[in-house]
Design a protein around this motif. Structure first.
Motif, PDB file in Angstrom:
ATOM      1  N   ALA A   1      -4.803  -2.826  -3.245  1.00 39.47           N
ATOM      2  CA  ALA A   1      -4.427  -2.255  -4.763  1.00 39.47           C
ATOM      3  C   ALA A   1      -4.028  -0.846  -4.362  1.00 39.47           C
ATOM      4  O   ALA A   1      -3.280  -0.282  -5.225  1.00 39.47           O
ATOM      5  CB  ALA A   1      -5.129  -2.691  -5.750  1.00 39.47           C
ATOM      6  N   GLU A   2      -5.092  -0.103  -3.977  1.00 37.24           N
ATOM      7  CA  GLU A   2      -5.088   1.455  -3.727  1.00 37.24           C
ATOM      8  C   GLU A   2      -3.792   1.994  -3.209  1.00 37.24           C
ATOM      9  O   GLU A   2      -2.968   2.848  -3.511  1.00 37.24           O
ATOM     10  CB  GLU A   2      -6.164   1.758  -3.340  1.00 37.24           C
ATOM     11  CG  GLU A   2      -6.663   3.620  -3.391  1.00 37.24           C
ATOM     12  CD  GLU A   2      -6.752   3.533  -4.898  1.00 37.24           C
ATOM     13  OE1 GLU A   2      -6.569   4.928  -5.294  1.00 37.24           O
ATOM     14  OE2 GLU A   2      -7.372   2.748  -5.890  1.00 37.24           O
ATOM     15  N   LEU A   3      -3.418   1.341  -1.799  1.00 33.91           N
ATOM     16  CA  LEU A   3      -2.214   1.570  -0.960  1.00 33.91           C
ATOM     17  C   LEU A   3      -0.969   1.399  -2.033  1.00 33.91           C
ATOM     18  O   LEU A   3      -0.155   2.230  -1.964  1.00 33.91           O
ATOM     19  CB  LEU A   3      -2.148   0.910   0.265  1.00 33.91           C
ATOM     20  CG  LEU A   3      -3.084   0.879   1.153  1.00 33.91           C
ATOM     21  CD1 LEU A   3      -3.113   0.017   2.409  1.00 33.91           C
ATOM     22  CD2 LEU A   3      -3.028   2.385   1.608  1.00 33.91           C
ATOM     23  N   ALA A   4      -1.040   0.311  -2.737  1.00 31.39           N
ATOM     24  CA  ALA A   4      -0.018   0.006  -3.664  1.00 31.39           C
ATOM     25  C   ALA A   4       0.170   1.024  -4.895  1.00 31.39           C
ATOM     26  O   ALA A   4       1.539   1.124  -5.213  1.00 31.39           O
ATOM     27  CB  ALA A   4       0.013  -1.465  -4.298  1.00 31.39           C
TER      28      ALA A   4
ATOM     29  N   MET B   1     -10.268   5.774  -0.359  1.00 31.02           N
ATOM     30  CA  MET B   1      -9.988   4.359  -0.351  1.00 31.02           C
ATOM     31  C   MET B   1     -11.410   3.571  -0.263  1.00 31.02           C
ATOM     32  O   MET B   1     -12.479   4.300   0.279  1.00 31.02           O
ATOM     33  CB  MET B   1      -9.550   4.023   1.220  1.00 31.02           C
ATOM     34  CG  MET B   1      -8.497   4.768   1.497  1.00 31.02           C
ATOM     35  SD  MET B   1      -6.796   4.147   0.264  1.00 31.02           S
ATOM     36  CE  MET B   1      -6.702   2.648   0.562  1.00 31.02           C
ATOM     37  N   PRO B   2     -11.390   2.296  -0.841  1.00 29.40           N
ATOM     38  CA  PRO B   2     -12.618   1.767  -1.168  1.00 29.40           C
ATOM     39  C   PRO B   2     -12.988   0.919   0.080  1.00 29.40           C
ATOM     40  O   PRO B   2     -13.180  -0.161  -0.297  1.00 29.40           O
ATOM     41  CB  PRO B   2     -12.462   0.892  -2.414  1.00 29.40           C
ATOM     42  CG  PRO B   2     -10.755   0.761  -2.398  1.00 29.40           C
ATOM     43  CD  PRO B   2     -10.300   1.847  -1.758  1.00 29.40           C
ATOM     44  N   ALA B   3     -13.640   1.625   1.083  1.00 22.94           N
ATOM     45  CA  ALA B   3     -13.754   0.885   2.314  1.00 22.94           C
ATOM     46  C   ALA B   3     -15.324  -0.008   2.241  1.00 22.94           C
ATOM     47  O   ALA B   3     -15.440  -0.934   2.863  1.00 22.94           O
ATOM     48  CB  ALA B   3     -14.012   2.112   3.333  1.00 22.94           C
TER      49      ALA B   3
ATOM     50  N   GLN C   1     -19.500   9.437   4.169  1.00 24.35           N
ATOM     51  CA  GLN C   1     -18.600   7.919   4.324  1.00 24.35           C
ATOM     52  C   GLN C   1     -17.309   7.931   3.255  1.00 24.35           C
ATOM     53  O   GLN C   1     -17.474   7.612   2.097  1.00 24.35           O
ATOM     54  CB  GLN C   1     -19.581   6.653   3.714  1.00 24.35           C
ATOM     55  CG  GLN C   1     -18.906   5.329   3.655  1.00 24.35           C
ATOM     56  CD  GLN C   1     -19.771   4.279   2.945  1.00 24.35           C
ATOM     57  OE1 GLN C   1     -20.837   4.584   2.433  1.00 24.35           O
ATOM     58  NE2 GLN C   1     -19.363   3.271   3.101  1.00 24.35           N
ATOM     59  N   THR C   2     -16.426   8.665   3.691  1.00 18.67           N
ATOM     60  CA  THR C   2     -15.258   9.175   2.953  1.00 18.67           C
ATOM     61  C   THR C   2     -13.878   9.002   3.478  1.00 18.67           C
ATOM     62  O   THR C   2     -13.256   9.751   4.318  1.00 18.67           O
ATOM     63  CB  THR C   2     -15.345  10.771   2.795  1.00 18.67           C
ATOM     64  OG1 THR C   2     -16.749  11.253   2.525  1.00 18.67           O
ATOM     65  CG2 THR C   2     -14.489  11.185   1.757  1.00 18.67           C
ATOM     66  N   PRO C   3     -13.416   7.757   3.321  1.00 15.26           N
ATOM     67  CA  PRO C   3     -11.968   7.452   3.830  1.00 15.26           C
ATOM     68  C   PRO C   3     -11.115   7.795   3.037  1.00 15.26           C
ATOM     69  O   PRO C   3     -10.997   7.413   1.742  1.00 15.26           O
ATOM     70  CB  PRO C   3     -12.035   5.780   3.756  1.00 15.26           C
ATOM     71  CG  PRO C   3     -13.234   5.346   3.418  1.00 15.26           C
ATOM     72  CD  PRO C   3     -14.044   6.710   2.609  1.00 15.26           C
ATOM     73  N   TYR C   4     -10.068   8.659   3.816  1.00 15.92           N
ATOM     74  CA  TYR C   4      -9.179   9.441   2.672  1.00 15.92           C
ATOM     75  C   TYR C   4      -7.934   8.608   3.157  1.00 15.92           C
ATOM     76  O   TYR C   4      -7.444   8.007   4.131  1.00 15.92           O
ATOM     77  CB  TYR C   4      -8.852  10.657   3.355  1.00 15.92           C
ATOM     78  CG  TYR C   4      -9.874  11.796   2.884  1.00 15.92           C
ATOM     79  CD1 TYR C   4     -10.226  12.084   1.736  1.00 15.92           C
ATOM     80  CD2 TYR C   4     -10.776  12.278   3.890  1.00 15.92           C
ATOM     81  CE1 TYR C   4     -11.464  13.045   1.485  1.00 15.92           C
ATOM     82  CE2 TYR C   4     -11.907  13.087   3.789  1.00 15.92           C
ATOM     83  CZ  TYR C   4     -11.990  13.475   2.574  1.00 15.92           C
ATOM     84  OH  TYR C   4     -13.068  14.311   2.266  1.00 15.92           O
ATOM     85  N   LEU C   5      -6.758   8.505   1.871  1.00 15.71           N
ATOM     86  CA  LEU C   5      -5.467   8.462   2.045  1.00 15.71           C
ATOM     87  C   LEU C   5      -4.691   9.632   1.967  1.00 15.71           C
ATOM     88  O   LEU C   5      -4.874  10.222   0.863  1.00 15.71           O
ATOM     89  CB  LEU C   5      -5.090   7.350   0.835  1.00 15.71           C
ATOM     90  CG  LEU C   5      -3.417   7.034   1.133  1.00 15.71           C
ATOM     91  CD1 LEU C   5      -3.140   6.091   2.176  1.00 15.71           C
ATOM     92  CD2 LEU C   5      -3.252   6.131  -0.199  1.00 15.71           C
TER      93      LEU C   5
END
Length: 211
Positions: A204-207, A185-187, A170-174
């Motif tokens: 907030a993480e995208l910002a 990413m805190p999915a 369960q690893t969503p990357y930016l």
């Protein structure tokens, strides 16, 4: 008007302009070199097939930030909520930062290519975001992409050949515009804070990292 009075008015006008400029400026962002995954050997080019049957490479998205999530459409309790939270956060970021939000490409890569055909993926990804891309391929192509992104995926047999589950990371990357990793990413955090007017954790993480 001349003399001290004029100087006071000029100073006041300049101070007001500087204050308004400061209010319009985005908050300070940490340098990309301080991103949590900066320097990690995660990612790499691949060739897969999108939900419209078109061959796509990871490199063709260079110049865009990428949210990359590996999962599968039959996932019973993880992938759908994760995609809901990720895409809700992206939509909130697009609303508050439309130009920057347009630079982010969401990508869903299946770990279950036997069942996740382009047609199945098209229905799945379109439910979460109009620009989301779903990718599938042969088992070898998916295994190659998963290895490059440090994703674990394993088939768990069910009561019938068609009812199996997939155990997976369960690893969503930016990923940055250069295709290199920036952050996870805190999915798994529900997108509830937006209802209270505060940015949720995905937004907030995208910002922090998109510029």
């Amino acid at each position: 008007m001349s003399g001290p009075a004029m100087n006071k008015n000029l100073i006041f006008a300049l101070s007001t302009a500087l204050l308004l400029s400061a209010c319009d400026s985005p908050p300070a962002q940490p340098p990309l070199s301080e991103a949590p995954l900066a320097g990690a050997t995660i990612g790499g080019d691949f060739t897969l097939t999108d939900q419209n049957g078109k061959k796509r490479t990871f490199k063709e998205f260079d110049g865009a930030y990428r949210i990359v999530y590996f999962g599968y459409t039959n996932c019973p309790d993880i992938c759908t909520p994760d995609m809901q939270n990720l895409m809700a956060g992206l939509k909130a970021y697009e609303k508050s930062h439309p130009k920057l939000g347009a630079k982010i490409q969401p990508i869903f890569i299946t770990v279950d290519p036997l069942r996740d055909t382009p047609e199945v993926l098209k229905q799945f990804v379109s439910a979460f975001h109009p620009r989301a891309i779903g990718l599938t391929g042969t088992e070898a192509e998916i295994a190659d992409a998963a290895k490059k992104f440090a994703i674990y995926a394993s088939r768990m047999e069910g009561s019938s050949p068609e009812s199996y589950l997939m155990s997976h990371s369960q690893t969503p990357y930016l990923m940055g515009p250069d295709g290199k990793p920036l952050a996870l990413m805190p999915a798994d955090v529900p997108n509830t804070d937006i209802n209270e007017g505060a940015p949720n954790l995905v937004e907030a993480e995208l910002a922090k990292w998109v510029r």
